[in-house]
Write a protein that holds these residues in place. Structure first.
Motif, PDB file in Angstrom:
ATOM      1  N   GLU A  71      -5.763  -1.670  -7.127  1.00  0.00           N
ATOM      2  CA  GLU A  71      -6.348  -0.339  -7.013  1.00  0.00           C
ATOM      3  C   GLU A  71      -6.017   0.543  -8.209  1.00  0.00           C
ATOM      4  OE1 GLU A  71      -7.238   0.769  -2.554  1.00  0.00           O
ATOM      5  OE2 GLU A  71      -5.113   0.955  -2.995  1.00  0.00           O
ATOM      6  N   ASN A 109       1.578  -1.225   3.221  1.00  0.00           N
ATOM      7  CA  ASN A 109       1.250   0.165   3.484  1.00  0.00           C
ATOM      8  C   ASN A 109       0.494   0.268   4.806  1.00  0.00           C
ATOM      9  OD1 ASN A 109       0.994   2.947   3.028  1.00  0.00           O
ATOM     10  ND2 ASN A 109      -0.996   2.657   2.098  1.00  0.00           N
ATOM     11  N   THR A 119      -8.056  -5.734   6.465  1.00  0.00           N
ATOM     12  CA  THR A 119      -7.794  -5.045   5.212  1.00  0.00           C
ATOM     13  C   THR A 119      -6.299  -4.761   5.144  1.00  0.00           C
ATOM     14  OG1 THR A 119      -9.978  -4.033   5.308  1.00  0.00           O
ATOM     15  CG2 THR A 119      -8.402  -3.072   3.768  1.00  0.00           C
ATOM     16  N   SER A 121      -3.286  -3.237   2.776  1.00  0.00           N
ATOM     17  CA  SER A 121      -2.895  -2.423   1.625  1.00  0.00           C
ATOM     18  C   SER A 121      -1.419  -2.699   1.350  1.00  0.00           C
ATOM     19  CB  SER A 121      -3.117  -0.942   1.933  1.00  0.00           C
ATOM     20  OG  SER A 121      -2.651  -0.138   0.875  1.00  0.00           O
ATOM     21  N   ASP A 123       1.882  -2.115  -1.264  1.00  0.00           N
ATOM     22  CA  ASP A 123       2.470  -1.276  -2.318  1.00  0.00           C
ATOM     23  C   ASP A 123       3.436  -2.099  -3.159  1.00  0.00           C
ATOM     24  OD1 ASP A 123       1.167   1.050  -1.507  1.00  0.00           O
ATOM     25  OD2 ASP A 123       2.786   1.618  -0.156  1.00  0.00           O
ATOM     26  N   THR A 128      -0.940  -0.217  -6.114  1.00  0.00           N
ATOM     27  CA  THR A 128      -1.301  -0.759  -4.810  1.00  0.00           C
ATOM     28  C   THR A 128      -2.375  -1.827  -4.957  1.00  0.00           C
ATOM     29  OG1 THR A 128      -0.852   1.389  -3.821  1.00  0.00           O
ATOM     30  CG2 THR A 128      -2.148  -0.123  -2.504  1.00  0.00           C
ATOM     31  N   LEU A 130      -5.292  -3.991  -2.688  1.00  0.00           N
ATOM     32  CA  LEU A 130      -6.070  -3.976  -1.462  1.00  0.00           C
ATOM     33  C   LEU A 130      -6.671  -5.361  -1.280  1.00  0.00           C
ATOM     34  CD1 LEU A 130      -6.873  -2.032   0.784  1.00  0.00           C
ATOM     35  CD2 LEU A 130      -8.981  -1.601  -0.458  1.00  0.00           C
TER      36      LEU A 130
END
Length: 148
Positions: A71, A109, A119, A121, A123, A128, A130
């Motif tokens: 990201e 996350n 999905t 996420s 860190d 980050t 995805l």
């Protein structure tokens, strides 16, 4: 494993879960996680409060990665002036294995499920990722409950 749930992803809180290992085969995507919170709504949680566990294995069966994105982000100075913009950068399919290995020792996350789409996420220290997958079902396996 002493406790197993099937398709109960919504009954866990994965925020700040630590990724100790990731295994990805032709059929399954497996996350080995520590510091996972087990919500009171979980079918195996006999307590009326949120509990915690380590060494939880989250298995997404018959999983396929549909997108893997590093990201983008924006950098501002102390006065709020935009210094730099970095756009999202998709990870090429041939680099999935290497990129997945870089996620070990990172933290979750969020994990969201909509039908067969997951999905995740993740860190890292400074940005980050995805990760989006499709899967037929999810399994959660762990041995112990701990107080939060």
């Amino acid at each position: 494993m002493k406790f197993t749930t099937e398709n109960e992803l919504q009954n866990f809180d994965f925020k700040d879960a630590y990724i100790s290992d990731i295994r990805f085969s032709l059929d399954n995507f497996m996350l080995y996680l520590d510091n996972v919170k087990i919500l009171p709504s979980n079918s195996t949680n006999r307590d009326i409060r949120t509990m915690r566990t380590n060494n939880l294995i989250l298995t997404l069966e018959k999983a396929t990665i549909t997108s893997f994105i590093n990201e983008g982000y924006k950098v501002y100075n102390a006065d709020g002036k935009l210094l730099k913009t970095v756009n999202d950068s998709p990870i090429p399919k041939e680099n999935y294995k290497q990129a997945v290995n870089e996620l070990i020792s990172c933290t979750i996350n969020n994990i969201e499920q909509t039908d067969d789409k997951y999905t995740i996420s993740i860190d890292t220290e400074d940005h980050t990722y995805l990760l989006t997958l499709t899967s037929q079902r999810n399994l959660e396996d762990w041995n112990k409950y701990f107080n939060l």
